[in-house]
Design an enzyme around this catalytic site. Structure first.
Site, PDB file in Angstrom:
ATOM      1  N   TYR A 153       0.554  -1.097  -0.100  1.00 44.50           N
ATOM      2  CA  TYR A 153      -0.228   0.104  -0.083  1.00 44.50           C
ATOM      3  C   TYR A 153       0.809   1.244  -0.080  1.00 44.50           C
ATOM      4  O   TYR A 153       0.584   2.195  -0.606  1.00 44.50           O
ATOM      5  CB  TYR A 153      -0.800   0.065   1.114  1.00 44.50           C
ATOM      6  N   GLY A 154       1.898   1.292   0.914  1.00 44.04           N
ATOM      7  CA  GLY A 154       2.685   2.305   0.917  1.00 44.04           C
ATOM      8  C   GLY A 154       3.391   2.640  -0.476  1.00 44.04           C
ATOM      9  O   GLY A 154       3.709   3.804  -0.829  1.00 44.04           O
ATOM     10  N   ALA A 155       4.058   1.628  -1.033  1.00 48.06           N
ATOM     11  CA  ALA A 155       4.609   1.797  -2.422  1.00 48.06           C
ATOM     12  C   ALA A 155       3.739   2.431  -3.374  1.00 48.06           C
ATOM     13  O   ALA A 155       4.216   3.181  -4.165  1.00 48.06           O
ATOM     14  CB  ALA A 155       4.862   0.424  -2.953  1.00 48.06           C
ATOM     15  N   LYS A 157       1.536   4.682  -2.695  1.00 47.14           N
ATOM     16  CA  LYS A 157       1.155   6.055  -2.165  1.00 47.14           C
ATOM     17  C   LYS A 157       2.409   6.763  -2.795  1.00 47.14           C
ATOM     18  O   LYS A 157       2.583   7.885  -3.159  1.00 47.14           O
ATOM     19  CB  LYS A 157       0.715   6.069  -0.729  1.00 47.14           C
TER      20      LYS A 157
HETATM   21  N1  LIG Z   1      -8.191   6.358   7.308  1.00 45.12           N
HETATM   22  C1  LIG Z   1      -7.053   6.368   7.444  1.00 45.12           C
HETATM   23  O1  LIG Z   1      -6.496   6.429   8.273  1.00 45.12           O
HETATM   24  C2  LIG Z   1      -5.968   7.107   6.217  1.00 45.12           C
HETATM   25  C3  LIG Z   1      -4.656   7.320   6.411  1.00 45.12           C
HETATM   26  C4  LIG Z   1      -4.002   7.834   5.390  1.00 45.12           C
HETATM   27  C5  LIG Z   1      -4.700   8.090   4.136  1.00 45.12           C
HETATM   28  N2  LIG Z   1      -5.759   7.741   3.892  1.00 45.12           N
HETATM   29  C6  LIG Z   1      -6.037   7.708   2.660  1.00 45.12           C
HETATM   30  O2  LIG Z   1      -7.401   8.596   2.620  1.00 45.12           O
HETATM   31  C7  LIG Z   1      -8.235   8.355   1.500  1.00 45.12           C
HETATM   32  C8  LIG Z   1      -9.735   7.893   2.010  1.00 45.12           C
HETATM   33  O3  LIG Z   1      -9.692   6.777   2.976  1.00 45.12           O
HETATM   34  P1  LIG Z   1     -10.746   6.620   3.945  1.00 45.12           P
HETATM   35  O4  LIG Z   1     -10.075   5.972   5.102  1.00 45.12           O
HETATM   36  O5  LIG Z   1     -11.744   7.377   3.984  1.00 45.12           O
HETATM   37  O6  LIG Z   1     -11.383   5.340   3.443  1.00 45.12           O
HETATM   38  P2  LIG Z   1     -12.808   4.806   3.250  1.00 45.12           P
HETATM   39  O7  LIG Z   1     -13.739   5.021   4.496  1.00 45.12           O
HETATM   40  O8  LIG Z   1     -12.819   3.087   3.297  1.00 45.12           O
HETATM   41  O9  LIG Z   1     -13.529   5.099   1.900  1.00 45.12           O
HETATM   42  C9  LIG Z   1     -13.077   4.964   0.699  1.00 45.12           C
HETATM   43  C10 LIG Z   1     -13.969   5.419  -0.555  1.00 45.12           C
HETATM   44  O10 LIG Z   1     -13.289   5.072  -1.620  1.00 45.12           O
HETATM   45  C11 LIG Z   1     -14.194   4.350  -2.552  1.00 45.12           C
HETATM   46  N3  LIG Z   1     -13.553   3.392  -3.241  1.00 45.12           N
HETATM   47  C12 LIG Z   1     -12.905   2.303  -2.751  1.00 45.12           C
HETATM   48  N4  LIG Z   1     -12.336   1.868  -3.838  1.00 45.12           N
HETATM   49  C13 LIG Z   1     -12.752   2.214  -4.856  1.00 45.12           C
HETATM   50  C14 LIG Z   1     -12.768   1.975  -6.253  1.00 45.12           C
HETATM   51  N5  LIG Z   1     -11.786   0.850  -6.876  1.00 45.12           N
HETATM   52  N6  LIG Z   1     -13.383   2.666  -7.086  1.00 45.12           N
HETATM   53  C15 LIG Z   1     -14.061   3.616  -6.742  1.00 45.12           C
HETATM   54  N7  LIG Z   1     -14.432   3.895  -5.411  1.00 45.12           N
HETATM   55  C16 LIG Z   1     -13.826   3.229  -4.552  1.00 45.12           C
HETATM   56  C17 LIG Z   1     -15.262   3.869  -1.385  1.00 45.12           C
HETATM   57  O11 LIG Z   1     -16.506   3.434  -1.740  1.00 45.12           O
HETATM   58  P3  LIG Z   1     -16.950   2.038  -2.243  1.00 45.12           P
HETATM   59  O12 LIG Z   1     -16.471   1.173  -1.395  1.00 45.12           O
HETATM   60  O13 LIG Z   1     -18.296   1.838  -2.210  1.00 45.12           O
HETATM   61  O14 LIG Z   1     -16.292   1.843  -3.600  1.00 45.12           O
HETATM   62  C18 LIG Z   1     -15.364   5.076  -0.343  1.00 45.12           C
HETATM   63  O15 LIG Z   1     -16.332   5.762  -0.825  1.00 45.12           O
HETATM   64  C19 LIG Z   1      -7.622   6.951   0.821  1.00 45.12           C
HETATM   65  O16 LIG Z   1      -6.752   7.680  -0.226  1.00 45.12           O
HETATM   66  C20 LIG Z   1      -6.638   6.516   2.032  1.00 45.12           C
HETATM   67  O17 LIG Z   1      -5.630   5.882   1.410  1.00 45.12           O
HETATM   68  C21 LIG Z   1      -6.740   7.115   4.730  1.00 45.12           C
END
Ligand SMILES: NC(=O)c1ccc[n+]([C@@H]2O[C@H](COP(=O)([O-])OP(=O)(O)OC[C@H]3O[C@@H](n4cnc5c(N)ncnc54)[C@H](OP(=O)(O)O)[C@@H]3O)[C@@H](O)[C@H]2O)c1
Length: 242
Positions: A153-155, A157
């Protein structure tokens, strides 16, 4: 185009961080195109966002699907153009030691986390050019942290970070900016997937990043070109106005 006709596209806006970003943009008067795979969840998110935003177009589908990406961009065009593209949707792809990693899983992880944001940027640029514009790519501290288990995952990003910085330089002359945002640990479905069965209630809800987003969308994109932000960092620029 006036402030009242500004348009933003946010991928993965059916829940979690993407929904918070879309809500901040909607409250600022942006017309919204939002994406996510689960049609019902996306429709529910759109209904909620409609209370804040002047228009919301939900486009359901997987961002690795070229037809879905085309529909997302077409929806922005229908609303009148595009000013902000937020590449937020991403997948974790499983956490575990590299010694056990099945490298064929890169065949899914890179298209979702890296390929789709780049293609969406390519498709968005002709629309973004008209009014200057901003591309926001969501990254993670896993891009630089070398955390055990988080390598694949980190790779993805880390790759997204390099490509975003490259994009920022390449698009500068067209008046389009690209930035990176690391939101920090958030209590979301993705985070729970990383810690199955564990209590993650000590992590803040994604709403904690609101002051940052309010600040970011007030900036002239040219002034923040190519920068990387940590949304939960204690930073006077966005905490003073919280
Ligand atoms: N949460 C953390 O601690 C954290 C930390 C650092 C960075 N991030 C980053 O923040 C961002 C948001 O993460 P989150 O934590 O909010 O995740 P989340 O609650 O799982 O939400 C992910 C969103 O993306 C959609 N999604 C996922 N895969 C998809 C695909 N292949 N096509 C279209 N839509 C897709 C999901 O809807 P569906 O599943 O219905 O498609 C959902 O709306 C990500 O880029 C993540 O890497 C999060």
């Amino acid at each position: 185009m006036t402030e009242s006709t500004r348009i933003a596209l946010v991928t993965g806006a059916s829940r979690g961080l993407g929904l918070v970003i879309a809500r901040v943009l909607g409250r600022r008067g942006y017309r919204l195109v939002i994406g996510g795979r689960d049609r019902d969840a996306l429709a529910a998110a759109a209904a909620g966002l409609s209370q804040h935003a002047p228009a919301v177009l939900p486009i359901a589908g997987d961002i690795t699907d070229a037809a879905v990406r085309a529909r997302l961009i077409e929806a922005a065009r229908e609303l009148g153009g595009l000013h902000v593209l937020v590449n937020n949707a991403s997948e974790l792809g499983g956490i575990g030691p590299l010694m056990n990693f099945d490298v064929t899983r890169f065949g899914r992880l890179f298209p979702v986390n890296v390929g789709a944001p780049i293609v969406l940027s390519q498709l968005a640029v002709p629309l973004l050019t008209a009014g200057g514009g901003l591309i926001v790519n969501i990254t993670s501290d896993a891009a630089t942290g070398a955390y055990p288990g988080w390598g694949p995952y980190g790779a993805t990003k880390a790759a997204l970070e390099l490509l975003t910085r490259t994009l920022a330089i390449e698009l500068r002359e067209q008046g389009i900016s690209a930035v990176l945002v690391d939101p920090g640990d958030l209590r979301t479905r993705m985070h729970q997937e990383a810690f199955p069965g564990e209590d993650i209630s000590d992590r803040p809800l994604p709403d904690v990043t609101e002051p940052f987003w309010k600040w970011l969308f007030e900036q002239d994109p040219v002034d923040i070109q190519g920068q990387r932000f940590a949304a939960q960092q204690e930073d006077a620029r966005w905490l003073q106005q919280a």
